[in-house]
Design a protein around this motif. Structure first.
Motif, PDB file in Angstrom:
ATOM      1  N   GLY A 127      -1.793  -9.019   9.508  1.00 45.21           N
ATOM      2  CA  GLY A 127      -1.343  -9.558   8.234  1.00 45.21           C
ATOM      3  C   GLY A 127      -0.375 -10.716   8.389  1.00 45.21           C
ATOM      4  O   GLY A 127       0.437 -10.968   7.504  1.00 45.21           O
ATOM      5  N   GLU A 131      -2.212  -0.673   1.485  1.00 50.14           N
ATOM      6  CA  GLU A 131      -1.736  -1.624   0.489  1.00 50.14           C
ATOM      7  C   GLU A 131      -2.612  -1.646  -0.749  1.00 50.14           C
ATOM      8  O   GLU A 131      -2.148  -2.019  -1.830  1.00 50.14           O
ATOM      9  CB  GLU A 131      -1.631  -3.025   1.102  1.00 50.14           C
ATOM     10  CG  GLU A 131      -0.477  -3.144   2.094  1.00 50.14           C
ATOM     11  CD  GLU A 131      -0.300  -4.543   2.639  1.00 50.14           C
ATOM     12  OE1 GLU A 131      -1.160  -5.416   2.340  1.00 50.14           O
ATOM     13  OE2 GLU A 131       0.675  -4.776   3.363  1.00 50.14           O
ATOM     14  N   ARG A 145      -3.682  -3.168   5.441  1.00 54.46           N
ATOM     15  CA  ARG A 145      -4.038  -4.110   4.375  1.00 54.46           C
ATOM     16  C   ARG A 145      -5.102  -3.568   3.435  1.00 54.46           C
ATOM     17  O   ARG A 145      -4.943  -3.608   2.210  1.00 54.46           O
ATOM     18  CB  ARG A 145      -4.541  -5.427   4.982  1.00 54.46           C
ATOM     19  CG  ARG A 145      -3.497  -6.206   5.747  1.00 54.46           C
ATOM     20  CD  ARG A 145      -3.961  -7.638   5.972  1.00 54.46           C
ATOM     21  NE  ARG A 145      -5.382  -7.721   6.272  1.00 54.46           N
ATOM     22  CZ  ARG A 145      -5.908  -7.572   7.480  1.00 54.46           C
ATOM     23  NH1 ARG A 145      -5.123  -7.305   8.506  1.00 54.46           N
ATOM     24  NH2 ARG A 145      -7.212  -7.677   7.673  1.00 54.46           N
ATOM     25  N   GLU A 146      -6.202  -3.087   4.006  1.00 55.84           N
ATOM     26  CA  GLU A 146      -7.328  -2.659   3.175  1.00 55.84           C
ATOM     27  C   GLU A 146      -7.199  -1.210   2.715  1.00 55.84           C
ATOM     28  O   GLU A 146      -7.794  -0.825   1.714  1.00 55.84           O
ATOM     29  CB  GLU A 146      -8.644  -2.840   3.945  1.00 55.84           C
ATOM     30  CG  GLU A 146      -8.898  -4.258   4.409  1.00 55.84           C
ATOM     31  CD  GLU A 146      -8.963  -5.237   3.249  1.00 55.84           C
ATOM     32  OE1 GLU A 146      -9.478  -4.864   2.176  1.00 55.84           O
ATOM     33  OE2 GLU A 146      -8.480  -6.378   3.416  1.00 55.84           O
TER      34      GLU A 146
END
Length: 816
Positions: free
Chosen positions: A808, A128, A124-125
């Motif tokens: 997520g 993405e 995610r960090e």
């Protein structure tokens, strides 16, 4: 804040841009390693064979962490994020009495939590957000947590054995990158692996135990970096093979038992299988993207049916829907949509197409509007379930092209108010960021975003309302140009080609509607415009299709020409449009498959080399003697996987099957064949929920799925399906446990409408209470259960599964 390994690693500077010191298994000066772990020199006397197999499986997972980073280094952050997500899902659904998930949690709860957090943030960090520094940081942390758990579970000697093999599989990522043409990234991966190896405890251990093997390994890794710097692909390949061979040779030197080294060696073959999948993923968009692109065509056809209905052509409108329904039943995207999201599938087919046909037959305008809304909602939800990253936004751009074409044609037919209404609906759709189009366009090119929103969309509405022909043409062409620029900037040639093919088919159907309405001249003009756009290149589509399949390219052009001739000569334009649509859909799958095959041979070569290595390896005989059936299953799965890579079909499924066969082989070689998981590697729902037997649901968690539920969301291992669900006020939603560990359904308190009451499984009155409740075993939805909620407040409600937040597992309910 609690001083976790995560904060220690960051604060100590252990995580640095050069990938830090991951793999330093016992860098402390005392008798104990960091965090007070034992540093004994013998495999623990209490270690069970099955535990050795799981420790080897953690090595395969360590390899996948570095695979995700390697994809990011190659500029394919979307592929890297997908690798991280797939790794998380496989971890969560690990099956059997001894499995990677539960044994990590039992071995070291802190490491388990920090590994999950690192894996989630890696995706995610890091990936993405295309933040490579953060990606490297989380890769190092995740790797260290698994390496530390290995030391605790199987002792220092076996852990060092696995460390050496892990370095070998990390260096092997250089082949993936070199095959993809990313030689700079390949050099970086090899150089960083060498630097980490020189700082690791296993460096001195293998140097002392066998200097010849040590020199072979270190020399081969250095040679990989040199070959990558020289863009010498064959040099990278041959030196990676030498590095892997040396790592496995050294493993047998260091290991306290042959079975420990053998299980680790099988894990290296599993890792090579994942490497092949990663390389295949770098080659182009997935088949799922082709399915999603094909589905956008049904949206365009539904609106064409509405157009005919509103012009009094009920029979023609009904026939159009009937043709679309029949086509969908035999389409490749049919099963894909149903598998991706059963709710979206039923909403599209039953509430949408079927209901639209009924409403048209009954002359029911409200029913028509409701059915088209269901088609839109079902397909948008399904496309989001099929696609990832920027792909839904590209598909939304194709839908915008089709609707803009509808608006322009209705304007030319004297329906200026309708044309303005269509464009206004597009403006509103854009503003609410459907399919993430608004934000993706703004992030891709802010000036282009302003051109679309402020200049052309608003300008086109004004032009239609004032019946200004020149301005209408100017703004339509301006939007077409801007959409094309967005597509070519944000997407690959294959992606652009697919969406342009879909948009062209939609315009061909517009020509069929125009012909039905008696305007054959305008129909011919539309088709001529399509032909000219294709000849000009259509964003690279013309060349991509010609290179992928020359015969199809010619039949595509021929079918378009036949449709134009039908319009000019009084033929059946609608029938010709359907024929052209068949060629257009075939073109979608062909250009996508051709892009995916660009690395298919190289990916098959990686898997083929793994098979050739296995045939000559020490572990070959160990596995065959340990369990002949598992041995044959391993070889057979690898051979099938090679075939899938060569054909470019069902690669993901074949990779999973091989990985599971490799995992079973790891158990066999480790000495615990009876403990090996069976089936496809995913956990049985009842089995996986056993770990949650002490958990409680609460007043809003029920057995089964209520009959009166209007919508059902499946809670998969690490995802809500559908991720975004649109409902009407008063609708009841049931979240049902479909896979994996127990889940929660917990609203984000600051991401629901202000007027809405807080909601969560367990009946908590706030987010803090829900999180605390989960820690106390409350609010769980387990196998056979559902959480039920009726929505009365309009707006967006965002929610999370608390135990899988790091993965997520976040969803949204939009209440209209």
């Amino acid at each position: 804040m609690r001083q976790t390994r995560r904060t220690w690693l960051k604060g100590s500077g252990a995580v640095i841009v050069s990938l830090g010191l991951a793999g330093c298994s016992d860098s402390s000066d005392g008798d104990e390693s960091a965090e007070g772990e034992p540093s004994g020199d013998e495999e623990s006397a209490t270690t069970e064979p099955a535990e050795r197999a799981v420790a080897a499986e953690w090595n395969a997972m360590r390899a996948r962490l570095w695979d995700a980073l390697a994809a990011g280094e190659a500029g394919k952050t979307g592929t890297g994020a997908a690798i991280a997500g797939d790794t998380f899902e496989r971890f969560e659904t690990a099956s059997g009495e001894y499995n990677a998930h539960e044994l990590l949690e039992e071995t070291d709860r802190d490491r388990y939590e920090e590994f999950e957090e690192a894996l989630g943030e890696l995706r995610r960090e890091g990936l993405e957000r295309a933040d490579l520094d953060r990606t490297r940081e989380e890769t190092v942390i995740g790797d260290e947590e698994l390496a530390g758990a290995q030391r605790t579970l199987v002792g220092e000697e076996t852990a060092r054995t696995l460390d050496l093999q892990a370095f070998g599989t990390t260096v092997a990522d250089a082949v993936v990158l070199a095959d993809a043409g990313a030689f700079d990234a390949a050099e970086t991966i090899a150089t960083d692996a060498l630097e980490r190896f020189e700082e690791a405890a296993v460096h001195d251990a293998i140097a002392e135990a066998d200097s010849e093997v040590y020199e072979e390994f270190e020399g081969a890794v250095d040679a990989v970096a040199t070959a990558a710097a020289d863009e010498d692909l064959e040099g990278v390949r041959s030196n990676v093979a030498d590095a892997l061979a040396a790592a496995n040779d050294g493993a047998y030197v260091l290991a306290p038992s042959e079975s420990a080294a053998g299980a680790g060696q099988i894990a290296t073959y599993q890792a090579r299988g994942w490497d092949a999948a990663a390389l295949a993923g770098l080659g182009g968009p997935s088949t799922a993207f082709a399915h999603a692109t094909a589905l956008t065509g049904y949206q365009a056809r539904a609106y064409d049916a509405v157009w005919l209905f509103e012009r009094g052509q009920r029979d023609a409108a009904g026939q159009l829907v009937e043709n679309a329904f029949a086509h969908f039943e035999g389409a490749r995207a049919h099963e894909a949509l149903e598998e991706a999201s059963e709710d979206a599938y039923h909403r599209f087919e039953e509430d949408g197409l079927d209901a639209l046909a009924t409403a048209i037959e009954n002359d029911d305008p409200e029913g028509v509007d409701s059915a088209v809304s269901a088609i839109d909602d079902g397909l948008v939800t399904g496309i989001e379930a099929l696609g990832t990253g920027v792909e839904p936004a590209l598909l939304e751009a194709a839908f915008f092209r089709a609707r803009l074409g509808d608006a322009l044609e209705r304007y030319y037919q004297g329906e200026s108010g309708v044309a303005a209404g269509i464009t206004r609906e597009l403006f509103e759709t854009f503003e609410r960021n459907e399919a993430d189009f608004h934000e993706t366009l703004e992030e891709t090119d802010h000036d282009l975003y302003e051109t679309v929103e402020e200049e052309h969309l608003q300008g086109l509405i004004d032009a239609f309302e004032s019946e200004d022909d020149g301005a209408a043409q100017e703004h339509t062409e301006g939007l077409e140009e801007a959409l094309g620029e967005f597509e070519t900037t944000a997407g690959t040639t294959a992606q652009v080609s697919a969406v342009r093919s879909s948009a062209m088919a939609a315009r061909a159907f517009d020509a069929g509607v125009l012909d039905t309405l008696g305007d054959a001249a305008r129909a011919e003009s539309v088709l001529q415009g399509l032909f000219e756009d294709f000849e000009r290149g259509a964003g690279g589509f013309h060349e991509a299709l010609e290179e992928a399949d020359h015969d199809l390219y010619e039949s595509f052009e021929g079918a378009l020409g036949d449709a134009r001739s039908a319009a000019a000569d009084g033929g059946d334009v609608s029938a010709a449009a359907r024929t052209f649509n068949e060629r257009a859909i075939e073109a979608i799958y062909t250009v996508v498959a051709d892009a995916g095959r660009s690395f298919g041979d190289a990916a098959a070569s990686i898997a083929g080399n793994a098979l050739a290595s296995f045939e000559q390896a020490r572990v070959h005989e160990l596995l065959e003697e340990a369990d002949h059936e598992i041995y044959e299953g391993f070889e057979g799965a690898l051979e099938d996987y090679i075939g899938a890579l060569e054909d470019g079909s069902e690669v993901e499924a074949a990779a999973e099957t091989f990985a599971t066969a490799a995992l079973r082989a790891q158990f066999a070689v480790a000495g615990a064949p009876d403990a090996a998981p069976s089936g496809d590697g995913t956990a049985d729902s009842d089995e996986r929920s056993d770990s949650g037997t002490d958990l409680e649901g609460g007043p809003n968690v029920v057995e089964g799925v209520p009959d009166d539920a209007d919508h059902v969301v499946d809670m998969q291992a690490v995802a809500f399906e559908p991720e975004t669900l649109t409902v009407e006020r008063g609708d009841t939603v049931a979240w049902t446990h479909a896979a994996g560990e127990p889940h929660s359904v917990s609203a984000y308190e600051d991401r629901i409408p202000d007027a809405a009451d807080y909601w969560a499984s367990g009946g908590f009155d706030g987010e803090d209470a829900a999180r605390e409740g989960w820690e106390n075993g409350e609010g769980a939805v387990q196998s056979g259960e559902s959480y039920v909620r009726t929505f009365e407040t309009t707006g967006e409600h965002e929610y999370v599964c608390i135990p899988h937040e790091a993965a997520g597992m976040i969803g949204t309910v939009v209440v209209e």
